[in-house]
Motif scaffolding. Structure first.
Motif, PDB file in Angstrom:
ATOM      1  N   LEU A   8       0.835  -1.193   0.000  1.00 44.80           N
ATOM      2  CA  LEU A   8       0.000   0.000   0.000  1.00 44.80           C
ATOM      3  C   LEU A   8       0.872   1.246   0.000  1.00 44.80           C
ATOM      4  CD1 LEU A   8      -2.482  -1.254   2.690  1.00 44.80           C
ATOM      5  CD2 LEU A   8      -3.065  -0.814   0.320  1.00 44.80           C
ATOM      6  N   GLU A   9       0.391   2.265  -0.699  1.00 45.21           N
ATOM      7  CA  GLU A   9       1.053   3.562  -0.703  1.00 45.21           C
ATOM      8  C   GLU A   9       0.750   4.219   0.645  1.00 45.21           C
ATOM      9  OE1 GLU A   9       1.596   7.717  -1.001  1.00 45.21           O
ATOM     10  OE2 GLU A   9      -0.390   6.821  -0.890  1.00 45.21           O
ATOM     11  N   LYS A  10       1.693   5.006   1.184  1.00 42.66           N
ATOM     12  CA  LYS A  10       1.580   5.561   2.544  1.00 42.66           C
ATOM     13  C   LYS A  10       0.283   6.303   2.814  1.00 42.66           C
ATOM     14  CE  LYS A  10       6.500   6.102   3.482  1.00 42.66           C
ATOM     15  NZ  LYS A  10       7.613   7.036   3.605  1.00 42.66           N
ATOM     16  N   LYS A  11      -0.066   7.264   1.954  1.00 40.15           N
ATOM     17  CA  LYS A  11      -1.277   8.053   2.192  1.00 40.15           C
ATOM     18  C   LYS A  11      -2.531   7.187   2.088  1.00 40.15           C
ATOM     19  CE  LYS A  11       0.357  12.639   0.903  1.00 40.15           C
ATOM     20  NZ  LYS A  11       0.182  13.781   0.013  1.00 40.15           N
ATOM     21  N   GLU A  12      -2.524   6.253   1.146  1.00 35.89           N
ATOM     22  CA  GLU A  12      -3.680   5.363   1.002  1.00 35.89           C
ATOM     23  C   GLU A  12      -3.807   4.442   2.215  1.00 35.89           C
ATOM     24  OE1 GLU A  12      -3.768   5.339  -3.858  1.00 35.89           O
ATOM     25  OE2 GLU A  12      -3.283   3.474  -2.844  1.00 35.89           O
ATOM     26  N   TYR A  13      -2.664   4.009   2.759  1.00 34.16           N
ATOM     27  CA  TYR A  13      -2.661   3.171   3.961  1.00 34.16           C
ATOM     28  C   TYR A  13      -3.271   3.929   5.140  1.00 34.16           C
ATOM     29  CZ  TYR A  13      -0.820   0.724   8.062  1.00 34.16           C
ATOM     30  OH  TYR A  13      -0.697   0.092   9.264  1.00 34.16           O
ATOM     31  N   VAL A  14      -2.821   5.173   5.348  1.00 35.86           N
ATOM     32  CA  VAL A  14      -3.345   5.987   6.445  1.00 35.86           C
ATOM     33  C   VAL A  14      -4.848   6.203   6.274  1.00 35.86           C
ATOM     34  CG1 VAL A  14      -3.295   8.305   7.487  1.00 35.86           C
ATOM     35  CG2 VAL A  14      -1.158   7.111   6.964  1.00 35.86           C
ATOM     36  N   TYR A  15      -5.262   6.523   5.065  1.00 37.59           N
ATOM     37  CA  TYR A  15      -6.685   6.733   4.785  1.00 37.59           C
ATOM     38  C   TYR A  15      -7.478   5.459   5.069  1.00 37.59           C
ATOM     39  CZ  TYR A  15     -10.999   7.752   2.303  1.00 37.59           C
ATOM     40  OH  TYR A  15     -12.312   7.920   1.988  1.00 37.59           O
ATOM     41  N   LEU A  16      -6.980   4.327   4.602  1.00 35.23           N
ATOM     42  CA  LEU A  16      -7.663   3.050   4.795  1.00 35.23           C
ATOM     43  C   LEU A  16      -7.785   2.717   6.277  1.00 35.23           C
ATOM     44  CD1 LEU A  16      -9.011   0.681   3.400  1.00 35.23           C
ATOM     45  CD2 LEU A  16      -6.768  -0.352   3.112  1.00 35.23           C
ATOM     46  N   LYS A  17      -6.720   2.904   7.035  1.00 34.74           N
ATOM     47  CA  LYS A  17      -6.770   2.653   8.484  1.00 34.74           C
ATOM     48  C   LYS A  17      -7.823   3.545   9.138  1.00 34.74           C
ATOM     49  CE  LYS A  17      -4.137   0.658  10.882  1.00 34.74           C
ATOM     50  NZ  LYS A  17      -4.243  -0.601  11.588  1.00 34.74           N
ATOM     51  N   ASN A  21     -11.325   2.350  10.996  1.00 36.56           N
ATOM     52  CA  ASN A  21     -11.618   2.715  12.381  1.00 36.56           C
ATOM     53  C   ASN A  21     -12.972   3.394  12.510  1.00 36.56           C
ATOM     54  OD1 ASN A  21      -9.240   1.663  13.390  1.00 36.56           O
ATOM     55  ND2 ASN A  21      -8.141   3.601  13.217  1.00 36.56           N
ATOM     56  N   ILE A  22     -13.297   4.285  11.587  1.00 41.40           N
ATOM     57  CA  ILE A  22     -14.568   5.013  11.646  1.00 41.40           C
ATOM     58  C   ILE A  22     -15.743   4.100  11.286  1.00 41.40           C
ATOM     59  CG2 ILE A  22     -15.878   7.010  10.865  1.00 41.40           C
ATOM     60  CD1 ILE A  22     -13.345   8.246   9.887  1.00 41.40           C
ATOM     61  N   SER A  23     -15.514   3.164  10.372  1.00 38.98           N
ATOM     62  CA  SER A  23     -16.611   2.327   9.885  1.00 38.98           C
ATOM     63  C   SER A  23     -17.192   1.448  10.978  1.00 38.98           C
ATOM     64  CB  SER A  23     -16.143   1.446   8.717  1.00 38.98           C
ATOM     65  OG  SER A  23     -15.307   0.407   9.204  1.00 38.98           O
ATOM     66  N   GLY A  24     -16.439   1.224  12.043  1.00 39.49           N
ATOM     67  CA  GLY A  24     -16.927   0.341  13.092  1.00 39.49           C
ATOM     68  C   GLY A  24     -17.120  -1.063  12.566  1.00 39.49           C
ATOM     69  N   TYR A  25     -16.461  -1.382  11.455  1.00 38.15           N
ATOM     70  CA  TYR A  25     -16.540  -2.693  10.826  1.00 38.15           C
ATOM     71  C   TYR A  25     -17.939  -3.052  10.344  1.00 38.15           C
ATOM     72  CZ  TYR A  25     -11.786  -3.377  12.352  1.00 38.15           C
ATOM     73  OH  TYR A  25     -10.442  -3.242  12.538  1.00 38.15           O
ATOM     74  N   ALA A  26     -18.756  -2.098  10.105  1.00 34.66           N
ATOM     75  CA  ALA A  26     -20.066  -2.273   9.464  1.00 34.66           C
ATOM     76  C   ALA A  26     -21.040  -3.082  10.299  1.00 34.66           C
ATOM     77  CB  ALA A  26     -19.907  -2.900   8.086  1.00 34.66           C
ATOM     78  N   GLU A  27     -22.298  -2.972   9.968  1.00 38.60           N
ATOM     79  CA  GLU A  27     -23.331  -3.710  10.701  1.00 38.60           C
ATOM     80  C   GLU A  27     -23.604  -5.067  10.076  1.00 38.60           C
ATOM     81  OE1 GLU A  27     -26.797  -1.391  11.522  1.00 38.60           O
ATOM     82  OE2 GLU A  27     -25.600   0.352  12.094  1.00 38.60           O
ATOM     83  N   ASP A  28     -23.404  -5.201   8.780  1.00 40.41           N
ATOM     84  CA  ASP A  28     -23.608  -6.464   8.094  1.00 40.41           C
ATOM     85  C   ASP A  28     -22.496  -7.431   8.494  1.00 40.41           C
ATOM     86  OD1 ASP A  28     -22.548  -7.854   5.259  1.00 40.41           O
ATOM     87  OD2 ASP A  28     -24.683  -8.115   5.694  1.00 40.41           O
ATOM     88  N   HIS A  29     -22.861  -8.632   8.945  1.00 38.35           N
ATOM     89  CA  HIS A  29     -21.886  -9.598   9.467  1.00 38.35           C
ATOM     90  C   HIS A  29     -20.842 -10.002   8.433  1.00 38.35           C
ATOM     91  CE1 HIS A  29     -20.198 -12.701  11.962  1.00 38.35           C
ATOM     92  NE2 HIS A  29     -20.411 -13.594  11.018  1.00 38.35           N
ATOM     93  N   ASP A  30     -21.251 -10.254   7.192  1.00 38.76           N
ATOM     94  CA  ASP A  30     -20.305 -10.671   6.154  1.00 38.76           C
ATOM     95  C   ASP A  30     -19.308  -9.562   5.835  1.00 38.76           C
ATOM     96  OD1 ASP A  30     -21.312 -13.306   5.723  1.00 38.76           O
ATOM     97  OD2 ASP A  30     -23.006 -12.419   4.653  1.00 38.76           O
TER      98      ASP A  30
END
Length: 139
Positions: A8-17, A21-30
């Motif tokens: 991963l490119e540095k800025k894309e890695y930071v954005y993805l992380k 974190n904000i997504s809370g890993y979604a509500e849909d189990h899958d």
């Protein structure tokens, strides 16, 4: 895996992380399972500068052609969540397929747990479009 780990490119890695974190890993189990697996893969990812990124790595805005184990071929573009558009085959990195592909390269085959079960996905083509690397990412 062609390069031994996700790249991963540095800025894309930071954005993805940050979005993970904000997504809370979604509500849909899958989707939640896919994002947790991606989060684990990020722990061993190789992070690099934009100018050192291999041309065949899937990153934000890459157009990717994949072949599923059932023979279906599909071309999609992996994008940030706000740019998703199913009508133009732009899928969010937070979807099971988007999270499965990011950081892999052309020629890789991935075994991923999708909502309809585990499938092998072979990456047959990666074309780079404009990336996030030139953008200041603010969340």
């Amino acid at each position: 895996m062609k390069y031994g780990s996700l790249i991963l490119e540095k800025k894309e890695y930071v954005y993805l992380k940050r979005i993970l974190n904000i997504s809370g890993y979604a509500e849909d189990h899958d989707t939640q399972k896919s994002l947790m697996k991606l989060s684990e893969e990020l722990k061993t990812a190789h992070i690099t500068d934009d100018e050192e990124m291999p041309y065949d790595i899937i990153r934000f805005n890459s157009k990717v052609t994949v072949v599923f184990s059932n023979g279906i071929e599909k071309t999609i573009q992996v994008v940030i969540p706000m740019d998703k558009d199913v009508n133009t085959n732009k899928i969010s990195v937070l979807t099971p397929l988007g999270s499965a592909l990011i950081g892999y390269s052309k020629g890789d085959t991935i075994l991923w747990d999708f909502p309809n079960g585990k499938q092998h996905v072979k990456i047959t083509e990666v074309v780079q479009e404009e990336t996030l690397s030139g953008i200041d990412i603010v969340i």
